[in-house]
Design a protein around this motif. Structure first.
Motif, mmCIF file in Angstrom:
data_model
loop_
_atom_site.group_PDB
_atom_site.id
_atom_site.type_symbol
_atom_site.label_atom_id
_atom_site.label_comp_id
_atom_site.label_asym_id
_atom_site.label_seq_id
_atom_site.Cartn_x
_atom_site.Cartn_y
_atom_site.Cartn_z
ATOM 1 N N GLU A 203 0.816 -1.214 0.000
ATOM 2 C CA GLU A 203 0.000 0.000 0.000
ATOM 3 C C GLU A 203 0.852 1.267 0.000
ATOM 4 O OE1 GLU A 203 -3.253 -0.018 -0.375
ATOM 5 O OE2 GLU A 203 -3.350 -2.195 -0.298
ATOM 6 N N SER A 204 2.108 1.151 0.406
ATOM 7 C CA SER A 204 2.953 2.341 0.520
ATOM 8 C C SER A 204 3.658 2.717 -0.777
ATOM 9 C CB SER A 204 3.997 2.127 1.619
ATOM 10 O OG SER A 204 4.844 1.052 1.272
ATOM 11 N N ALA A 205 3.341 2.040 -1.876
ATOM 12 C CA ALA A 205 4.007 2.351 -3.147
ATOM 13 C C ALA A 205 3.723 3.780 -3.561
ATOM 14 C CB ALA A 205 3.546 1.389 -4.237
ATOM 15 N N LYS A 206 4.737 4.455 -4.091
ATOM 16 C CA LYS A 206 4.570 5.842 -4.518
ATOM 17 C C LYS A 206 3.531 5.925 -5.617
ATOM 18 C CE LYS A 206 9.113 7.223 -3.140
ATOM 19 N NZ LYS A 206 10.460 7.533 -3.492
ATOM 20 N N GLY A 207 2.753 6.973 -5.592
ATOM 21 C CA GLY A 207 1.726 7.152 -6.613
ATOM 22 C C GLY A 207 0.348 6.752 -6.144
#
Length: 77
Positions: free
Chosen positions: A65-69
């Protein structure tokens, strides 16, 4: 974590032997496999650059869930 260090300390941390489960390939999972898998997943999530991963030790995709974008990239829906 240095792999050589962990390998030399595996006995101390009770990481030798079988964990008692099978992975997605049907192989016996070893305790050190479980630990290594968890460490790798946590490291990849921490980067914020990975939106989804697959692992032999997991039956389903691992979404980050913490992926950029945003919550998930358009490729991980």
């Amino acid at each position: 974590i240095n792999a050589e260090y962990m390998g030399s300390k595996a006995g101390i941390y009770n990481l030798y032997g079988v964990a008692g489960t099978e992975n997605a390939s049907g192989d016996q999972v070893k305790k050190l496999d479980v630990f290594s898998n968890d460490v790798f997943i946590n490291c990849m999530k921490f980067t914020g650059r990975v939106s989804v991963m697959a692992s032999e030790e997991n039956d389903t995709p691992i979404f980050c869930e913490s992926a950029k974008g945003g919550k998930r990239s358009r490729h991980a829906r």
